[in-house]
Design a protein around this motif. Structure first.
Motif, PDB file in Angstrom:
ATOM      1  N   PHE A   1      61.048  25.600  29.097  1.00 21.48           N
ATOM      2  CA  PHE A   1      61.227  26.859  28.387  1.00 21.48           C
ATOM      3  C   PHE A   1      60.105  27.785  28.777  1.00 21.48           C
ATOM      4  O   PHE A   1      58.940  27.421  28.721  1.00 21.48           O
ATOM      5  N   TYR A   2      60.481  28.989  29.136  1.00 23.14           N
ATOM      6  CA  TYR A   2      59.470  29.903  29.630  1.00 23.14           C
ATOM      7  C   TYR A   2      59.249  31.036  28.661  1.00 23.14           C
ATOM      8  O   TYR A   2      60.126  31.460  27.943  1.00 23.14           O
ATOM      9  N   THR A   3      58.058  31.578  28.759  1.00 27.01           N
ATOM     10  CA  THR A   3      57.869  32.936  28.279  1.00 27.01           C
ATOM     11  C   THR A   3      57.997  33.788  29.532  1.00 27.01           C
ATOM     12  O   THR A   3      58.201  33.261  30.626  1.00 27.01           O
ATOM     13  N   ALA A   4      57.859  35.098  29.378  1.00 25.26           N
ATOM     14  CA  ALA A   4      57.997  35.959  30.545  1.00 25.26           C
ATOM     15  C   ALA A   4      56.969  35.577  31.605  1.00 25.26           C
ATOM     16  O   ALA A   4      57.246  35.583  32.796  1.00 25.26           O
ATOM     17  N   GLU A   5      55.775  35.186  31.155  1.00 21.49           N
ATOM     18  CA  GLU A   5      54.723  34.815  32.117  1.00 21.49           C
ATOM     19  C   GLU A   5      55.072  33.484  32.779  1.00 21.49           C
ATOM     20  O   GLU A   5      54.713  33.229  33.910  1.00 21.49           O
ATOM     21  N   GLY A   6      55.786  32.650  32.044  1.00 27.60           N
ATOM     22  CA  GLY A   6      56.133  31.335  32.559  1.00 27.60           C
ATOM     23  C   GLY A   6      56.946  31.418  33.832  1.00 27.60           C
ATOM     24  O   GLY A   6      56.915  30.515  34.671  1.00 27.60           O
ATOM     25  N   LEU A   7      57.679  32.529  33.989  1.00 31.11           N
ATOM     26  CA  LEU A   7      58.506  32.672  35.185  1.00 31.11           C
ATOM     27  C   LEU A   7      57.659  32.811  36.439  1.00 31.11           C
ATOM     28  O   LEU A   7      58.166  32.831  37.533  1.00 31.11           O
ATOM     29  N   GLN A   8      56.349  32.933  36.251  1.00 26.13           N
ATOM     30  CA  GLN A   8      55.489  33.110  37.418  1.00 26.13           C
ATOM     31  C   GLN A   8      55.371  31.840  38.258  1.00 26.13           C
ATOM     32  O   GLN A   8      54.998  31.905  39.408  1.00 26.13           O
ATOM     33  N   ASN A   9      55.645  30.685  37.664  1.00 23.97           N
ATOM     34  CA  ASN A   9      55.477  29.485  38.490  1.00 23.97           C
ATOM     35  C   ASN A   9      56.810  29.037  39.081  1.00 23.97           C
ATOM     36  O   ASN A   9      57.816  29.728  38.957  1.00 23.97           O
TER      37      ASN A   9
ATOM     38  N   ASP B   1      59.228  36.082  45.844  1.00 22.76           N
ATOM     39  CA  ASP B   1      58.280  36.572  46.852  1.00 22.76           C
ATOM     40  C   ASP B   1      58.843  36.565  48.265  1.00 22.76           C
ATOM     41  O   ASP B   1      58.506  37.421  49.066  1.00 22.76           O
ATOM     42  N   HIS B   2      59.666  35.556  48.570  1.00 24.60           N
ATOM     43  CA  HIS B   2      60.050  35.381  49.979  1.00 24.60           C
ATOM     44  C   HIS B   2      61.486  35.753  50.288  1.00 24.60           C
ATOM     45  O   HIS B   2      61.885  35.773  51.440  1.00 24.60           O
ATOM     46  N   ILE B   3      62.277  36.033  49.274  1.00 26.79           N
ATOM     47  CA  ILE B   3      63.631  36.505  49.552  1.00 26.79           C
ATOM     48  C   ILE B   3      63.831  37.898  48.970  1.00 26.79           C
ATOM     49  O   ILE B   3      64.155  38.841  49.692  1.00 26.79           O
TER      50      ILE B   3
ATOM     51  N   ASP C   1      55.590  26.424  52.580  1.00 25.96           N
ATOM     52  CA  ASP C   1      55.144  27.813  52.724  1.00 25.96           C
ATOM     53  C   ASP C   1      55.591  28.395  54.052  1.00 25.96           C
ATOM     54  O   ASP C   1      56.038  29.545  54.124  1.00 25.96           O
ATOM     55  N   ALA C   2      55.466  27.601  55.106  1.00 25.81           N
ATOM     56  CA  ALA C   2      55.862  28.069  56.436  1.00 25.81           C
ATOM     57  C   ALA C   2      57.350  28.389  56.447  1.00 25.81           C
ATOM     58  O   ALA C   2      57.785  29.399  57.020  1.00 25.81           O
ATOM     59  N   PHE C   3      58.124  27.530  55.793  1.00 29.96           N
ATOM     60  CA  PHE C   3      59.568  27.767  55.713  1.00 29.96           C
ATOM     61  C   PHE C   3      59.838  29.107  55.025  1.00 29.96           C
ATOM     62  O   PHE C   3      60.608  29.931  55.510  1.00 29.96           O
ATOM     63  N   LEU C   4      59.161  29.324  53.911  1.00 29.20           N
ATOM     64  CA  LEU C   4      59.411  30.539  53.127  1.00 29.20           C
ATOM     65  C   LEU C   4      59.009  31.800  53.897  1.00 29.20           C
ATOM     66  O   LEU C   4      59.733  32.794  53.894  1.00 29.20           O
ATOM     67  N   VAL C   5      57.854  31.740  54.578  1.00 22.46           N
ATOM     68  CA  VAL C   5      57.422  32.913  55.353  1.00 22.46           C
ATOM     69  C   VAL C   5      58.419  33.190  56.479  1.00 22.46           C
ATOM     70  O   VAL C   5      58.804  34.339  56.736  1.00 22.46           O
ATOM     71  N   THR C   6      58.878  32.124  57.125  1.00 22.65           N
ATOM     72  CA  THR C   6      59.842  32.305  58.216  1.00 22.65           C
ATOM     73  C   THR C   6      61.147  32.883  57.682  1.00 22.65           C
ATOM     74  O   THR C   6      61.735  33.780  58.293  1.00 22.65           O
ATOM     75  N   VAL C   7      61.584  32.388  56.527  1.00 24.23           N
ATOM     76  CA  VAL C   7      62.801  32.938  55.920  1.00 24.23           C
ATOM     77  C   VAL C   7      62.612  34.424  55.672  1.00 24.23           C
ATOM     78  O   VAL C   7      63.462  35.249  56.032  1.00 24.23           O
TER      79      VAL C   7
END
Lengths: 465, 271, 283
Positions: B150-158, B166-168, C37-43
């Motif tokens: 169960f998260y708080t809004a901050e919990g979604l950070q992990n 971050d990556h998509i 991490d490498a996978f994610l950066v490459t994606v």
């Protein structure tokens, strides 16, 4: 024209004659020397009133500066404001702290015990009772309480607002309908050396039912409402109201015809606004007209939406249009669909639709932000006729450059009246025009008065936040 | 009733908000705050409608084999995997069987959708869905490296939720945004070709302001360019902005009034 | 799939794999989870390129990125809304049990009307019920019930916008057109002698400052004339309207030019990611 010219000449002459006289420079202030022992003169004429036009948990203090504030001994460096606070207030604070502590404990606990529940119930009851007791505790002045500092202002300042919140659960709570007492200390560089003013009180704070600072808005509301109702009534009676043609609006019909001829769909984008944005509401009405035509011509319509509530409303609108056109069976549920509530993901998807479905016409009406140009340029690449309308001033240039027709600002709101041609909608357009004429009239009057430095007229338009 | 009552509600709430503006009393403030909170909460329920619409459009696309139907699987994958990430997280440093768990859950959903869209044999898909479901439940029960959370809004950070963000999300988002650099060039070219008085005025003003902010070209024209561009921004720009703002304001006010009075009711369907 | 498409796909897969491995090797020095991490950066890098490929033409890689983006972002907002609004704000006010279940501190409260004490529990069940009514859209029979919550939202915000914009876009704007056309603070009338003496466009000179005020006044006037709907734009009125649209166009041009530089820096930002964070060519 000639009268105006005369007026201008008169005003020019007046301004010349009244060109300002040289003012004397302010007197040099002696350098401040801190008197270590001599206490300064006290603040005089302290008065405390309930703050006007508020929710009723704030007071306003004003006073006359100490004789030693930049004159005389010139040793006052600040004023400290005190309010007499009954010890009952500490009791409230302590209960508040215990309550939030216990609630956090319960939230974190694996399982909540009966003992915790009982403790919570007792605490809650005690807190409510303590809040209810506050006016009575304030009435006991000067017993069972003490002076507490509520704020400090620099020397030279002779007013202070003691503003609290209306929530008893907040530490800044100031009770309404309770007797409050204030005093102001003139403080020197040595905080111990200070002189207290006479105590002012009791004063009570309470909420008001009308915000007088906003009366100009009330006048405007009444005037605008009156004009709108007047013209709507006139329009209903059948008075012919002229409206000038708008290229962007007339293009809508042609564009639908073109799509039908080409056998390609029409893309309608409602923008990123929520259903609460008035621009989106105006867009719904336009969508209704477009969808009706589309239903009559049996062309395909694609309405990708950004906001789920907008999707809900748009579905309803398009469905009713098909019903109006007498083709309820032609309506397909997936005409209006939700994409995602993320600005650029939405744009990516709409771009994809444009390049794959190659709509003959793209219509953008509503609120648009940075995505406006991406959409419009992709639409241009796809060879669509594009009609846009938005009230986001920063995006209008992009639409003008990339679209065939653009409704600028207010034209978007006018569009629904144009397309509908319903007399009552046109009537309110007339009211808008009269309001604009009033703006011009006020501006001219205001200009003349501003140049004559008659500020009362300008002040009429002053609205506090 | 179906149409009149909602219009009545619009009138009542609209009128209340107009009155509320003039009433500073705390009762009015409380009601105002509650109403705004309510709108937020209703909005979240609406989001569920939205997700449902997205899901349904994607599944229908697969079902009817519309053009590019295969990509709808990608959308559905993104949707479900992100929701799963939003409800689970790592307990320690190790991921354990987490990714295998994610894969089995995705396969379960995939097989269920497969069964839904196929017109003929559903048996095999359903059996496979069952197998994957059992596998994911077993992993969920015995793997302690991660858990439902169960998260708080901050919990979604992990967790992977953040990694996908971050990556998509962020890279695609900023790339889409940066496409504007290309499009602004093509749009300027389009304006240049238009060759009518209005377009030329627009382009001329744009050029002056652009040169002003170009670090290489700005010095060539010296002080004068900067001053002209400042003047353009402060004077004619200000005038036109004000005219537009007054117009828009009146448009909004008139439309809002028409909505409150029930004159403009295009947003409310019929029937 | 055509032969070329297969070859291109194979190349992309190989490039992806090579990039992943190379990045993992580089990252393994600094991070424990280097492979992930490498996978994610490459994606991230390949998705960036996939979006740019759209500038050439629509293609499977763009379609992939687009569809993934839509799904992930929709879920992102749903989770965000669920955890912040529902769990963070609604449930702790709705019921103590639910607040405890979601490990949130219970936030009781309410408002005493004097004759009736409304607790949060009552007050916050209302939007929940309205929200559920909204979901009735999905049922073929009860769809009309979903108009009630919509009516609340639209009515409330229409009322809010009505007064707000009347104040900010009308009254405040009107009062700011009251500019001194003949010189006043801070550009005081200094007599006719100094009138032309500081002719410079930075609006500090007397002539220029006054000119600016006149241009603003005439600009606002003509701009408003352009927006007149119920009068034919002919004659003097038509000419004013022409001037109005010119002023509007100059404004739009200035705003266009102003935005250009900002947009280019976005592109620079993406290129920095590709060449610095992914390829490591620049540092």
């Amino acid at each position: 024209m000639r009268h105006l010219l005369k007026l201008v000449i008169v005003v020019v002459l007046l301004a010349w004659v009244s060109s300002p006289a040289q003012t004397d420079p302010p007197a040099e202030v002696d350098s401040v020397e801190v008197a270590e022992v001599t206490p300064p003169g006290p603040v005089t004429s302290l008065s405390v009133t309930d703050k006007d036009n508020d929710h009723g948990h704030a007071t306003v203090l004003s006073w006359e500066a100490s004789v030693d504030d930049s004159t005389g001994l010139a040793n006052v460096i600040s004023y400290e404001i005190f309010r007499w606070v009954p010890f009952a207030m500490d009791h409230v604070d302590s209960l508040r702290g215990q309550l939030s502590g216990l609630r956090a404990e319960i939230a974190a606990a694996e399982d909540v015990t009966d003992e915790m529940e009982t403790r919570l119930d007792l605490l809650e009851a005690a807190f409510d009772a303590a809040i209810d007791n506050l006016p009575q505790a304030h009435g006991q002045y000067p017993q069972n309480g003490e002076w507490r500092s509520v704020g400090v202002v620099a020397s030279g300042v002779t007013a202070y607002g003691n503003t609290g919140t209306k929530e008893p659960t907040s530490a800044d709570y100031i009770p309404d309908y309770a007797d409050l007492y204030y005093r102001v200390d003139a403080v020197t560089a040595d905080p111990v050396v200070r002189t207290a003013s006479e105590v002012y009180g009791p004063v009570q704070c309470y909420g008001q039912w009308f915000n007088t600072d906003r009366s100009p808005v009330l006048v405007a509301v009444l005037a605008f409402g009156f004009f709108t109702l007047l013209f709507v009534t006139l329009a209903k009676k059948g008075t012919d109201l002229y409206v000038r043609p708008l290229a962007g609006i007339e293009a809508v019909d042609d564009a639908i015809g073109r799509a039908t001829e080409m056998g390609r769909p029409i893309l309608y984008v409602l923008g990123l606004g929520s259903a609460a944005d008035v621009a989106t509401i105006a867009s719904f009405t336009i969508l209704g007209r477009v969808a009706k035509r589309v239903a009559e011509y049996q062309t395909a319509l694609i309405v990708p939406t950004y906001e789920p509530i907008v999707m809900t409303v748009a579905q309803e609108v398009v469905k009713s249009s098909y019903l109006d056109a007498g083709r309820p069976d032609d309506f397909k549920e997936d005409t209006v669909f939700f994409v995602t509530q993320s600005q650029f993901a939405y744009v990516a998807a709409v771009n994809g639709i444009m390049l794959r479905e190659l709509p003959a016409t793209c219509i953008y009406m509503g609120k648009f932000f940075a995505e406006s140009l991406i959409l419009a340029e992709t639409g241009a690449l796809a060879g669509s006729i594009q009609i846009a309308g938005t009230d986001e001033i920063a995006q209008i240039p992009f639409f003008i450059v990339a679209c065939d027709y653009t409704l600028i600002g207010e034209e978007l709101y006018a569009a629904s009246a144009y397309l509908g041609r319903e007399p009552i909608l046109l009537g309110s357009l007339k009211a808008q025009d009269y309001a604009k004429a009033l703006v011009v009239a006020f501006s001219v009057i205001g200009l003349i008065f501003a140049n004559l430095e008659w500020t009362w007229f300008v002040d009429l338009f002053h609205v506090a936040n | 009733m179906k149409r009149q009552f909602p219009l009545f509600l619009v009138f009542i709430f609209g009128l209340f908000m107009v009155f509320q503006y003039f009433v500073p009393h705390e009762t009015s403030e409380w009601v105002y705050e509650f109403l705004l909170d309510w709108i937020l909460v209703i909005g979240i329920f609406a989001l569920a409608l939205g997700i449902w619409s997205l899901y349904k459009v994607s599944v229908d696309k697969i079902k009817t084999r519309k053009a590019n139907w295969g990509y709808s699987y990608v959308t559905l994958f993104g949707l479900f995997v992100m929701i799963l990430f939003g409800f689970t997280s790592q307990n320690g440093d190790s991921w354990g069987w987490y990714f295998i768990f994610v894969a089995t859950v995705m396969l379960t959903i995939g097989m269920v959708i497969q069964a839904m869209v196929s017109s003929g044999q559903k048996g095999l898909s359903l059996i496979l869905a069952g197998v994957f479901l059992v596998a994911s439940v077993l992993i969920g029960m015995f793997d302690n490296a991660w858990s439902f959370h169960f998260y708080t809004a901050e919990g979604l950070q992990n967790s992977m939720f953040r990694a996908f963000f971050d990556h998509i999300l962020i890279p695609i988002l900023s790339t889409m945004f940066s496409l504007l650099a290309f499009f602004i060039a093509s749009a300027a070219y389009r304006a240049f070709r238009a060759r009518n008085l209005l377009a030329s005025l627009l382009l001329l003003a744009a050029l002056i302001v652009m040169l002003r902010f170009n670090p290489y070209l700005s010095p060539i024209f010296g002080d004068y360019m900067a001053k002209t561009s400042n003047w353009l921004m402060n004077v004619p720009n200000m005038a036109a902005q004000r005219a537009i703002v007054i117009g828009i304001g009146l448009g909004i006010v008139a439309t809002a009034l028409k909505v409150i009075l029930g004159i403009e009711r295009g947003y409310m369907g019929k029937g | 799939m055509s032969r070329t498409a297969v070859i291109v796909f194979a190349i992309v897969v190989v490039l992806f794999a090579v990039s992943w491995v190379a990045k993992a090797v580089v990252l393994s020095d600094t991070s424990d989870s280097g492979t992930l991490d490498a996978f994610l950066v490459t994606v991230a890098a390949f998705l960036t390129l996939a979006i740019y490929s759209f500038l050439y033409k629509d293609n499977p890689y763009y379609k992939f990125a687009e569809h993934l983006f839509v799904g992930v972002s929709a879920a992102f907002w749903m989770c965000q809304g669920f955890w912040t609004t529902i769990v963070g704000n609604l449930l702790p006010r709705l019921s103590e049990g639910m607040a405890n279940w979601f490990m949130q501190p219970y936030q009781p409260g309410g408002y005493d009307l004097g004759f009736l004490n409304l607790s949060y529990t009552v007050l916050y069940w209302i939007p929940v019920i309205l929200g559920l009514l909204l979901l009735m859209r999905l049922s073929p029979k009860g769809g009309w019930l979903s108009r009630w919550p919509l009516a609340l939202i639209i009515g409330t915000t229409a009322g809010l916008n009505f007064v707000r914009y009347l104040r900010s876009d009308f009254i405040v704007q009107v009062s700011s057109t009251f500019v001194p056309l003949l010189g006043q603070e801070p550009h005081q009338w200094q007599g006719i002698g100094a009138f032309f003496s500081n002719f410079s466009l930075d609006a500090s000179g007397q002539f220029v400052a006054l000119l600016a005020n006149w241009v603003i006044f005439i600009g606002v006037f003509c701009g408003l004339v352009y927006f007149f709907f119920s009068k034919e734009h002919t004659g003097l009125f038509g000419r004013a309207s022409r001037v109005g649209i010119w002023v509007l166009m100059i404004t739009f041009g200035a705003s266009f030019g102003y935005t250009v530089m900002g947009r280019i820096s976005l592109l620079v930002g993406r290129l920095t990611f590709l060449f610095e964070d992914w390829l490591g060519l620049i540092t």
